[in-house]
Design an enzyme around this catalytic site. Structure first.
Site: not given
Length: 228
Positions: A62-63, A15, A183-185, A17
């Site tokens: 979700e990306n 996470d 969080r691990l999302s 970038n």
């Protein structure tokens, strides 16, 4: 490093970038490119320490909702890794495995994934596991559907695990998340129940070897009772 134990499998949520690029006045896409360069570094570090599997959250379900430009760039980046970068990975002995809702990708990209897996299958490792179009809930749902379709009358943790996308891959001993979120999302919810969690404020492109080794050292000092 004097380690009492080395993790067999490390999971990474890469996470930061985009925020890394924004902080430097660079295009968002440059952050993703630098993020891939960092992944190559981490694979070298992991190999030197004897880590067998590195699972990276490369693209979530979700990306797909991000801008068309960003999604297109990421897909091109995956193609580059699976083509021009594949020979470099093979020379380093790295196996490639792709897990996730892969049917959402174009047929040509799916063929590249299969080709990379086949051509690296017999290498010594470590294994780079690319979680692509991955969502933990989606993985659990599809595993359940597979069992229903097979006509299973009863289910154990072992049989359920064999129907996950990550079947055959060790559960992560460690999960590292960069970028400051804690969080691990949706990353590996089934597999991470006994993972040691590490969160860092560092954006992924700035993640250093010293920080990686510090995580590994701390892991080796933790007592993992596994409920016992």
């Amino acid at each position: 490093m004097n380690l009492t134990s080395t993790p067999k499998c490390v999971g990474i949520i890469m996470d930061g970038n985009r925020r890394w690029a924004k902080a430097r006045g660079l295009p968002t896409l440059e952050g993703h490119r630098r993020g891939y360069e960092k992944l190559k570094d981490v694979l070298r570090w992991a190999k030197s320490l004897g880590v067998e599997h590195v699972i990276v959250f490369a693209f979530s379900t979700e990306n797909w909702n991000r801008s068309e430009t960003e999604v297109s760039y990421l897909l091109d980046l995956f193609k580059m890794v699976l083509t021009s970068e594949l020979e470099t990975l093979k020379k380093q002995g790295i196996r490639v495995r792709c897990v996730g809702a892969l049917s959402r990708f174009s047929s040509d990209l799916q063929l590249l994934m299969a080709k990379a897996e086949k051509e690296t299958l017999s290498l010594a490792g470590p294994t780079l596991v690319l979680a692509l179009s991955y969502g933990g809930r989606a993985e659990i749902v599809q595993a359940t559907q597979r069992l229903i379709d097979s006509g299973a009358k009863s289910v154990s943790e072992e049989t359920f695990g064999k129907n996950l996308w990550t079947s055959g891959i060790a559960d992560p001993d460690i999960i590292i998340r960069t970028g400051g979120e804690m969080r691990l999302s949706g990353f590996l919810p089934w597999q991470s129940v006994y993972s040691e969690l590490f969160f860092t404020e560092t954006f992924w492109p700035d993640f250093s070897e010293a920080e990686f080794k510090k995580v590994i050292e701390e892991f080796s000092e933790r007592e993992r009772r596994m409920g016992r």
